[in-house]
Design a protein around this motif. Structure first.
Motif, mmCIF file in Angstrom:
data_model
loop_
_atom_site.group_PDB
_atom_site.id
_atom_site.type_symbol
_atom_site.label_atom_id
_atom_site.label_comp_id
_atom_site.label_asym_id
_atom_site.label_seq_id
_atom_site.Cartn_x
_atom_site.Cartn_y
_atom_site.Cartn_z
ATOM 1 N N ASN A 181 3.938 -0.719 -3.654
ATOM 2 C CA ASN A 181 5.400 -0.713 -3.627
ATOM 3 C C ASN A 181 5.966 -1.110 -4.990
ATOM 4 O OD1 ASN A 181 7.838 -0.362 -2.051
ATOM 5 N ND2 ASN A 181 8.151 -2.565 -2.272
ATOM 6 N N LYS A 182 5.358 -2.119 -5.607
ATOM 7 C CA LYS A 182 5.736 -2.556 -6.961
ATOM 8 C C LYS A 182 4.483 -2.990 -7.689
ATOM 9 C CE LYS A 182 10.294 -4.392 -5.619
ATOM 10 N NZ LYS A 182 11.132 -5.632 -5.531
ATOM 11 N N GLY A 183 4.498 -2.839 -9.011
ATOM 12 C CA GLY A 183 3.380 -3.303 -9.817
ATOM 13 C C GLY A 183 2.290 -2.263 -9.984
ATOM 14 N N ARG A 184 1.081 -2.750 -10.348
ATOM 15 C CA ARG A 184 -0.064 -1.864 -10.571
ATOM 16 C C ARG A 184 -1.333 -2.522 -10.048
ATOM 17 N NH1 ARG A 184 -0.617 -0.658 -16.651
ATOM 18 N NH2 ARG A 184 -0.124 -2.869 -16.736
ATOM 19 N N VAL A 185 -2.231 -1.661 -9.573
ATOM 20 C CA VAL A 185 -3.502 -2.115 -9.000
ATOM 21 C C VAL A 185 -4.629 -1.314 -9.632
ATOM 22 C CG1 VAL A 185 -4.892 -2.185 -6.892
ATOM 23 C CG2 VAL A 185 -2.469 -2.827 -6.807
ATOM 24 N N LYS A 186 -5.751 -1.973 -9.898
ATOM 25 C CA LYS A 186 -6.925 -1.259 -10.393
ATOM 26 C C LYS A 186 -8.037 -1.334 -9.353
ATOM 27 C CE LYS A 186 -9.203 -5.139 -12.795
ATOM 28 N NZ LYS A 186 -9.775 -5.630 -14.058
ATOM 29 N N THR A 187 -8.827 -0.270 -9.246
ATOM 30 C CA THR A 187 -10.071 -0.305 -8.491
ATOM 31 C C THR A 187 -11.214 -0.244 -9.492
ATOM 32 O OG1 THR A 187 -9.931 2.110 -8.184
ATOM 33 C CG2 THR A 187 -9.128 0.719 -6.393
ATOM 34 N N TRP A 188 -12.301 -0.949 -9.201
ATOM 35 C CA TRP A 188 -13.356 -1.084 -10.196
ATOM 36 C C TRP A 188 -14.705 -1.339 -9.548
ATOM 37 C CZ3 TRP A 188 -15.657 -5.966 -10.238
ATOM 38 C CH2 TRP A 188 -14.970 -6.972 -9.550
ATOM 39 N N LYS A 189 -15.764 -1.051 -10.322
ATOM 40 C CA LYS A 189 -17.138 -1.325 -9.922
ATOM 41 C C LYS A 189 -17.823 -2.113 -11.023
ATOM 42 C CE LYS A 189 -19.637 1.818 -7.957
ATOM 43 N NZ LYS A 189 -19.794 1.325 -6.574
ATOM 44 N N MET A 190 -18.830 -2.871 -10.654
ATOM 45 C CA MET A 190 -19.608 -3.628 -11.623
ATOM 46 C C MET A 190 -20.955 -2.949 -11.805
ATOM 47 S SD MET A 190 -19.148 -6.308 -13.544
ATOM 48 C CE MET A 190 -18.007 -7.402 -12.685
ATOM 49 N N SER A 191 -21.325 -2.693 -13.064
ATOM 50 C CA SER A 191 -22.609 -2.050 -13.340
ATOM 51 C C SER A 191 -23.748 -3.060 -13.211
ATOM 52 C CB SER A 191 -22.600 -1.452 -14.748
ATOM 53 O OG SER A 191 -22.517 -2.483 -15.719
ATOM 54 N N GLY A 192 -24.958 -2.537 -13.237
ATOM 55 C CA GLY A 192 -26.120 -3.405 -13.104
ATOM 56 C C GLY A 192 -26.243 -4.424 -14.206
ATOM 57 N N ASP A 193 -25.709 -4.123 -15.390
ATOM 58 C CA ASP A 193 -25.783 -5.067 -16.512
ATOM 59 C C ASP A 193 -24.540 -5.938 -16.614
ATOM 60 O OD1 ASP A 193 -24.002 -3.164 -17.304
ATOM 61 O OD2 ASP A 193 -25.043 -2.608 -19.159
ATOM 62 N N ASP A 228 1.569 -8.823 -11.219
ATOM 63 C CA ASP A 228 2.179 -9.213 -9.952
ATOM 64 C C ASP A 228 2.649 -7.962 -9.217
ATOM 65 O OD1 ASP A 228 1.699 -11.795 -10.650
ATOM 66 O OD2 ASP A 228 3.763 -12.278 -11.207
ATOM 67 N N SER A 229 2.188 -7.778 -7.975
ATOM 68 C CA SER A 229 2.412 -6.513 -7.259
ATOM 69 C C SER A 229 2.778 -6.755 -5.805
ATOM 70 C CB SER A 229 1.147 -5.642 -7.317
ATOM 71 O OG SER A 229 0.760 -5.373 -8.638
ATOM 72 N N GLU A 230 3.465 -5.764 -5.220
ATOM 73 C CA GLU A 230 3.728 -5.714 -3.786
ATOM 74 C C GLU A 230 3.028 -4.484 -3.214
ATOM 75 O OE1 GLU A 230 8.127 -7.787 -3.167
ATOM 76 O OE2 GLU A 230 7.869 -5.618 -2.964
ATOM 77 N N VAL A 231 2.310 -4.688 -2.114
ATOM 78 C CA VAL A 231 1.529 -3.608 -1.527
ATOM 79 C C VAL A 231 1.800 -3.549 -0.027
ATOM 80 C CG1 VAL A 231 -0.789 -2.697 -1.130
ATOM 81 C CG2 VAL A 231 -0.272 -3.890 -3.270
ATOM 82 N N ALA A 232 2.170 -2.357 0.478
ATOM 83 C CA ALA A 232 2.357 -2.160 1.917
ATOM 84 C C ALA A 232 1.003 -1.869 2.546
ATOM 85 C CB ALA A 232 3.313 -1.004 2.171
ATOM 86 N N LEU A 233 0.761 -2.465 3.710
ATOM 87 C CA LEU A 233 -0.513 -2.312 4.401
ATOM 88 C C LEU A 233 -0.319 -1.414 5.619
ATOM 89 C CD1 LEU A 233 -1.672 -6.052 4.338
ATOM 90 C CD2 LEU A 233 -1.818 -4.331 2.530
ATOM 91 N N VAL A 234 -0.864 -0.199 5.561
ATOM 92 C CA VAL A 234 -0.749 0.768 6.651
ATOM 93 C C VAL A 234 -2.016 0.674 7.499
ATOM 94 C CG1 VAL A 234 -0.420 3.195 7.257
ATOM 95 C CG2 VAL A 234 0.611 2.279 5.157
ATOM 96 N N PRO A 235 -1.916 0.286 8.772
ATOM 97 C CA PRO A 235 -3.113 0.123 9.605
ATOM 98 C C PRO A 235 -3.953 1.387 9.673
ATOM 99 C CG PRO A 235 -1.197 -0.816 10.697
ATOM 100 C CD PRO A 235 -0.681 -0.066 9.504
ATOM 101 N N ARG A 236 -5.258 1.186 9.737
ATOM 102 C CA ARG A 236 -6.214 2.289 9.803
ATOM 103 C C ARG A 236 -5.860 3.264 10.930
ATOM 104 N NH1 ARG A 236 -10.838 3.200 12.778
ATOM 105 N NH2 ARG A 236 -12.506 4.386 11.730
ATOM 106 N N HIS A 237 -5.516 2.753 12.103
ATOM 107 C CA HIS A 237 -5.199 3.604 13.254
ATOM 108 C C HIS A 237 -4.011 4.510 12.962
ATOM 109 C CE1 HIS A 237 -2.852 4.405 16.963
ATOM 110 N NE2 HIS A 237 -4.030 4.753 17.437
ATOM 111 N N ASP A 238 -2.957 3.955 12.341
ATOM 112 C CA ASP A 238 -1.772 4.753 12.045
ATOM 113 C C ASP A 238 -2.077 5.831 11.017
ATOM 114 O OD1 ASP A 238 -0.485 3.191 13.820
ATOM 115 O OD2 ASP A 238 0.985 2.348 12.430
ATOM 116 N N PHE A 239 -2.847 5.472 10.002
ATOM 117 C CA PHE A 239 -3.216 6.440 8.966
ATOM 118 C C PHE A 239 -3.983 7.604 9.573
ATOM 119 C CE2 PHE A 239 -6.493 7.884 5.936
ATOM 120 C CZ PHE A 239 -5.693 8.359 4.919
#
Length: 350
Positions: A181-193, A228-239
């Motif tokens: 809803n506001k702000g920014r979010v990152k998704t990420w993975k950690m490598s083996g090293d 700092d972010s605002e995120v709406a949570l849509v339930p799995r069932h509704d999605f």
């Protein structure tokens, strides 16, 4: 005026049905068999298709299956006509993606009511809503008119996440789809090293976390607030109710998923074959698209380096070169793109 394609091999039925629709102020295109109907659907892009089931050459099931395989026709609402009323025939049509089913003989009111309902539902999912919680609220309120099995939007949580706060971790079981809803979010993975690799950055109006739910698997990456972010949570069932209850929504999310996969494939190819200069230019162009025109990109250098797949030192040197070349200007952590065409040339030819 809405355009309807009527596919019916019986001349009398085709003419009578067409006349009813024309009197109801619809533009009607007719096809005398399934093969002609498929060709006209691709050419005319109707707003709705009404199709008989029992036809020679191509029956109605084959018509729907063929059109469902084409991106330009897959989302068109589809109503079956049939003299059969067995539940097995109805179930087969719905399983293939039909939106409604009318049994012959039908009366004028029954036909017009079915057409109006399908067109109204289709227009809902084509409508542009604001990319925030208000847009989601409006969408849910209108969707409930069609008895979709979803919650009241007031039941949804709007959660605040502070900068660097974890939203979910790799390996968690998904129960929610997230809408920024506001702000920014990152998704990420950690490598083996122990190096962090950013798999995506999401800004206001963008969904994330839906791939794991579609796959029925645990999260394969982690999500953290970049600011700092605002995120709406849509339930799995509704999605799942939304995407499985309507072909237009399904097509929309499949397209979004395909674009997401394509973007990741291009990034992986870039990491494998492009120079650091090309990768930095590509990342800046991508981040600029997520910002409003003429606004600066604000992102920590280590996060930007993680997106590109290089060291922070190499990134800083490249940004310094871009600054000297008048492609960008910097002010602390902020980066302002001055020359998008110049960055495009760097991305293509470096």
């Amino acid at each position: 005026m809405s355009k309807i394609l009527l596919i019916e091999d019986n001349n009398e039925m085709r003419e009578n049905t067409s006349e009813i629709l024309v009197l109801a102020k619809y533009k009607v295109i007719t096809a005398e068999n399934g093969r002609v109907g498929v060709d006209k659907a691709k050419k005319e892009k109707p707003d709705l298709i009404i199709c008989d089931i029992m036809m020679p050459d191509l029956d109605g099931y084959e018509v729907l299956e063929m059109l469902s395989m084409q991106p330009e026709t897959a989302g068109i609402p589809f109503i079956f006509l049939s003299a059969k009323a067995e539940k097995t025939d109805m179930r087969k049509g719905m399983n293939l993606g039909a939106d409604d089913y009318l049994t012959k003989p039908f009366d004028e009111t029954e036909l017009i009511d079915a057409v109006e309902m399908r067109l109204k539902k289709s227009s809902l999912f084509k409508k542009n809503y604001s990319h925030d919680i208000q847009g989601l609220t409006q969408f849910i309120a209108e969707a409930k008119q069609f008895s979709l099995p979803i919650s009241n939007v007031s039941d949804y949580a709007l959660s605040a996440f502070s900068k660097k706060e974890v939203i979910y971790n790799e390996g968690d079981a998904p129960s929610t789809v997230y809408l920024v809803n506001k702000g920014r979010v990152k998704t990420w993975k950690m490598s083996g090293d122990g190096k962090e690799f950013i798999t995506g950055i999401y800004t206001a109006g963008e969904y994330f976390g839906y791939v794991a739910i579609l796959e029925g698997a645990d999260y394969t990456d982690s999500a953290t607030a970049l600011e700092d972010s605002e995120v709406a949570l849509v339930p799995r069932h509704d999605f799942l109710s939304l995407i499985y209850s309507n072909s237009e929504i399904s097509a929309r999310f499949i397209k979004m998923l395909a674009n997401d996969i394509r973007e990741k494939e291009e990034r992986l190819l870039g990491l494998a074959f492009n120079s650091v200069r090309a990768r930095v230019a590509d990342a800046l162009m991508s981040l600029q698209k997520k910002n409003e025109l003429n606004t600066s990109i604000r992102i920590p250098r280590d996060d930007l380096a993680s997106i590109i797949g290089t060291s922070t030192e190499s990134l800083i040197r490249t940004l310094s070169d871009f600054k000297q070349e008048k492609l960008i200007e910097t002010d602390g952590r902020e980066i302002k793109v001055l020359n998008l065409k110049g960055l495009e040339q760097v991305r293509k030819f470096s």
